[in-house]
Design a protein around this motif. Structure first.
Motif, mmCIF file in Angstrom:
data_model
loop_
_atom_site.group_PDB
_atom_site.id
_atom_site.type_symbol
_atom_site.label_atom_id
_atom_site.label_comp_id
_atom_site.label_asym_id
_atom_site.label_seq_id
_atom_site.Cartn_x
_atom_site.Cartn_y
_atom_site.Cartn_z
ATOM 1 N N ALA A 76 0.411 -1.214 -0.178
ATOM 2 C CA ALA A 76 0.314 0.022 0.165
ATOM 3 C C ALA A 76 0.532 1.722 -0.042
ATOM 4 N N PRO A 77 0.221 2.174 -1.231
ATOM 5 C CA PRO A 77 -1.297 2.148 -0.834
ATOM 6 C C PRO A 77 -0.732 1.774 -2.921
ATOM 7 N N TRP A 78 -0.046 1.012 -2.768
ATOM 8 C CA TRP A 78 -0.550 0.488 -4.741
ATOM 9 C C TRP A 78 -0.254 0.700 -5.960
ATOM 10 N N THR A 79 -0.457 2.581 -5.651
ATOM 11 C CA THR A 79 -0.312 3.089 -7.382
ATOM 12 C C THR A 79 -0.071 4.007 -7.101
ATOM 13 N N ASN A 80 1.098 4.239 -5.674
ATOM 14 C CA ASN A 80 2.463 5.317 -6.136
ATOM 15 C C ASN A 80 3.366 5.849 -6.470
ATOM 16 N N TYR A 81 3.645 4.475 -6.783
ATOM 17 C CA TYR A 81 5.109 4.527 -8.487
ATOM 18 C C TYR A 81 4.162 5.904 -10.140
ATOM 19 N N LEU A 82 3.105 5.223 -10.501
ATOM 20 C CA LEU A 82 3.224 5.528 -11.755
ATOM 21 C C LEU A 82 1.082 6.232 -11.448
ATOM 22 N N PRO A 83 1.177 7.324 -10.636
ATOM 23 C CA PRO A 83 0.069 7.629 -10.496
ATOM 24 C C PRO A 83 -1.280 8.739 -11.133
ATOM 25 N N GLU A 84 0.052 9.106 -11.863
ATOM 26 C CA GLU A 84 -1.160 10.256 -13.683
ATOM 27 C C GLU A 84 -1.405 8.711 -13.857
ATOM 28 N N PHE A 85 -0.961 7.852 -13.697
ATOM 29 C CA PHE A 85 -2.604 6.717 -14.917
ATOM 30 C C PHE A 85 -3.404 5.821 -13.778
ATOM 31 N N TRP A 86 -2.635 5.982 -12.716
ATOM 32 C CA TRP A 86 -3.631 5.108 -12.273
ATOM 33 C C TRP A 86 -4.977 5.839 -11.684
ATOM 34 N N GLN A 87 -4.478 7.819 -11.891
ATOM 35 C CA GLN A 87 -5.366 7.934 -11.219
ATOM 36 C C GLN A 87 -6.791 8.012 -10.185
ATOM 37 N N ASP A 88 -8.384 8.471 -10.359
ATOM 38 C CA ASP A 88 -9.309 7.763 -9.292
ATOM 39 C C ASP A 88 -9.193 6.434 -9.135
ATOM 40 N N SER A 89 -8.690 5.228 -9.376
ATOM 41 C CA SER A 89 -8.558 4.200 -8.603
ATOM 42 C C SER A 89 -7.409 3.782 -7.630
ATOM 43 N N TYR A 90 -7.734 2.854 -6.450
ATOM 44 C CA TYR A 90 -7.288 1.616 -5.351
ATOM 45 C C TYR A 90 -7.695 0.621 -5.958
ATOM 46 N N PRO A 91 -6.710 -0.376 -6.783
ATOM 47 C CA PRO A 91 -6.908 -1.476 -6.530
ATOM 48 C C PRO A 91 -6.434 -2.445 -5.040
ATOM 49 N N ASP A 92 -7.260 -2.143 -4.723
ATOM 50 C CA ASP A 92 -7.777 -3.338 -3.560
ATOM 51 C C ASP A 92 -9.056 -2.703 -2.906
ATOM 52 N N PHE A 93 -9.139 -3.495 -1.161
ATOM 53 C CA PHE A 93 -10.678 -3.389 -0.867
ATOM 54 C C PHE A 93 -10.225 -1.874 0.046
ATOM 55 N N TYR A 94 -11.409 -0.707 0.049
ATOM 56 C CA TYR A 94 -11.196 0.308 0.412
ATOM 57 C C TYR A 94 -13.137 0.302 0.998
ATOM 58 N N GLU A 95 -13.420 0.935 2.186
ATOM 59 C CA GLU A 95 -14.102 1.484 2.483
ATOM 60 C C GLU A 95 -14.801 2.717 2.087
ATOM 61 N N LYS A 96 -15.568 2.397 1.218
ATOM 62 C CA LYS A 96 -17.122 4.229 0.845
ATOM 63 C C LYS A 96 -17.328 4.929 2.478
ATOM 64 N N GLU A 97 -17.494 5.749 1.376
ATOM 65 C CA GLU A 97 -18.038 6.607 2.827
ATOM 66 C C GLU A 97 -19.284 6.578 3.872
ATOM 67 N N ASP A 98 -19.937 5.396 2.540
ATOM 68 C CA ASP A 98 -21.076 5.014 3.299
ATOM 69 C C ASP A 98 -20.984 3.797 4.559
ATOM 70 N N GLY A 99 -20.022 3.260 4.531
ATOM 71 C CA GLY A 99 -19.457 2.733 5.013
ATOM 72 C C GLY A 99 -19.056 1.338 4.461
ATOM 73 N N THR A 100 -19.526 0.995 3.000
ATOM 74 C CA THR A 100 -19.828 -0.141 2.471
ATOM 75 C C THR A 100 -18.614 -0.524 2.311
ATOM 76 N N TRP A 101 -17.406 -1.925 2.244
ATOM 77 C CA TRP A 101 -16.948 -2.240 1.743
ATOM 78 C C TRP A 101 -16.643 -2.360 0.140
ATOM 79 N N VAL A 102 -15.716 -2.427 -0.413
ATOM 80 C CA VAL A 102 -15.796 -2.801 -1.999
ATOM 81 C C VAL A 102 -14.196 -3.666 -2.772
ATOM 82 N N ASP A 103 -14.215 -4.038 -3.699
ATOM 83 C CA ASP A 103 -12.856 -4.581 -4.346
ATOM 84 C C ASP A 103 -12.464 -3.275 -5.119
ATOM 85 N N GLY A 104 -11.705 -3.038 -5.343
ATOM 86 C CA GLY A 104 -11.644 -1.272 -6.079
ATOM 87 C C GLY A 104 -11.160 -2.211 -7.095
ATOM 88 N N PHE A 105 -9.898 -3.381 -7.039
ATOM 89 C CA PHE A 105 -8.994 -3.979 -8.023
ATOM 90 C C PHE A 105 -10.180 -4.298 -9.341
#
Length: 512
Positions: A237-266
């Protein structure tokens, strides 16, 4: 935010060892070759004083403290022995340091814990902190911190300490914030080609194309490319730090959304879009063809040697180091740290690495008081663990402290012993003793802080731990095959669903 251990790892030490093998640099088994830097973990402190209870006011000073460190602590060649001697002069305590190569640190640490032959103090990345804490491998330091003069002083930004609590218990300490990576460009190449610092993705791609095709170094050869990176997707983590301009709004791992729901970003469309951008850029030859096998050291060397014009690496002091290394080979060169492009929005600041007292330590209260608090005492101790030793890593003049050449390399300025003063969370009792901070450091740090956000908190549970290694392998292979091979993005995402779908469903069910 104080976190619940119910979402964190519940691994046995055998599981931790297995988990570490898929962490940072687990393919390497090399360690420091210096005699002073043993490849074996140092035994726990030999102080004969028993550990104090939380209610005991008097803290017994340990005679010796052992500490296992990685590449974030200055090594033998950079004056480690001088730091140890100065620490003993200040405290009367022998500080025994075991230095492990960064690439094999997590593996060696897991082995040390498993064998029971582990140091009093260890450095832990955020990825491993909760795992060791919830297994009882780390000492509870809550009462030491809560009753400490350091906390009472008001000099500490407690936000970063508060984030380390697990079920209202503190198992580690951080003297600095996590920092993150920022993109550096060869300003002299931009000037030669008549280009401005890019502010959008399209502008960034045009810059990379120009660095690849328009002979920016003026040597008449087609021997440069746009950008290098230490992997397409990072190993931690944070997975995308070495080529960030290409990853943009992607977070390719599990993360918690504002409503408390967990999703698989990948599995989200944002990751598919990122893979397409990466695939297009790689096919066009503007990304280093060796990106999948690069180590960070190889990337630095390629940027220093003028092979590429863009490189994303740590903000702050690294700006000065990178600029100086480039100028060593190209005296007229210059480097600029750029704000995050519009589509990226923000760079990512990692969760802070921590220092923790192991449960094997015989005198945790003494270690906390005489080592942890010394690191942030606002005076001599803070100076030592930040700037080093006078006459070795810095000199004092009428205007204050000036850093000297690194004892190891001589052609670069010494960076820091352990706690980067630019990142530290403790104010100085008087003022920062440095005479003048290098403008490159301040500019890079300020630019990063102005356009960065904190990475999602790293959490897990038994279900996640069962699948961690498999998921990381699946994701890494798919990213590589899509970006550098013949697999389309659609085929890659379908393959991910086929290989990992059931694991992902089980993990999300456990988190939600």
């Amino acid at each position: 935010m104080k976190l619940s251990s119910k979402k964190f790892f519940s691994l046995g030490l055998g599981g931790l060892l297995a988990f570490s093998m898929v962490g940072c640099g687990s393919s390497s088994s090399s360690t420091s070759a210096s005699p002073e830097a043993s490849t074996e973990a140092t035994p726990a402190a030999s102080s004969e004083a028993p550990a104090e209870s939380a209610a005991t006011d008097e803290v017994v000073k340990p005679e010796k403290i052992s500490m296992m460190v990685n590449g974030t602590f200055c090594d033998v060649a950079s004056g480690q022995a001088d730091v140890v001697n100065k620490y003993k002069e200040l405290t009367g305590i022998d500080l025994e340091i075991t230095t492990i190569d960064h690439n094999s640190y997590n593996d060696q640490l897991a082995l040390a814990f498993a064998s029971g032959d582990v140091a009093d103090v260890v450095i832990l990345s955020a990825e491993y902190y909760a795992a060791y804490a919830t297994q009882g491998a780390l000492a509870d330091i809550t009462s030491y911190w809560e009753a400490s003069e350091t906390k009472a002083s008001g000099r500490i930004d407690e936000t970063y300490i508060d984030s380390l609590y697990i079920d209202d218990t503190l198992y580690a300490f951080t003297p600095a914030r996590g920092n993150g990576c920022i993109t550096y460009l060869r300003q002299d190449w931009l000037d030669k080609l008549g280009l401005a610092v890019p502010t959008t993705y399209d502008e960034y791609i045009k810059v990379l194309e120009a660095f690849t095709t328009q002979d920016p170094d003026g040597n008449g050869q087609n021997d440069t490319y746009g950008v290098t990176g230490a992997g397409i997707i990072s190993t931690e983590a944070p997975w995308t730090n070495y080529l960030p301009e290409f990853w943009q709004d992607s977070y390719p791992d599990f993360y918690e959304k504002e409503d408390g729901t967990w999703v698989d970003g990948f599995g989200e469309q944002a990751t598919a879009d990122a893979l397409q951008r990466l695939k297009d850029a790689y096919s066009a030859g503007i990304i280093d063809m060796e990106v999948t096998t690069n180590k960070t050291s190889a990337c630095r060397d390629k940027f220093y040697n003028g092979k590429c014009g863009a490189f994303t690496y740590w903000a702050g002091k690294w700006n000065m180091t990178i600029d100086e290394n480039v100028k060593n080979l190209f005296p007229d060169a210059s480097v600029v740290a750029i704000p995050a492009i519009a589509e990226l929005g923000s760079y990512t600041e990692r969760q802070s690495p921590v220092i923790a007292i192991t449960s094997k330590c015989e005198n945790p209260a003494g270690v906390f008081k005489y080592l942890f608090e010394t690191m942030v005492d606002g005076g001599e101790g803070q100076t030592l663990f930040s700037y080093g030793v006078e006459g070795v890593q810095y000199e004092m003049g009428a205007d204050g402290l000036t850093q000297l050449a690194d004892p190891e390399t001589k052609d670069t300025t010494f960076s820091t012993v352990f706690v980067d003063p630019v990142l530290m969370i403790a104010d100085w009792t008087d003022k920062d003793p440095i005479a003048a901070r290098d403008e490159r450091i301040s500019t890079s740090n300020d630019t990063f802080l102005a356009s960065s956000k904190l990475a999602p908190v790293i959490v897990s549970n038994d279900v996640m731990s069962n699948y961690a290694a498999s998921l990381k392998d699946i994701r890494t292979v798919i990213v590589s095959e899509v970006v550098t091979g013949d697999m389309t993005v659609e085929e890659g995402m379908a393959s991910y669903q086929e290989q990992a779908g059931s694991m992902v469903e089980e993990i999300l069910a456990s988190l939600n």
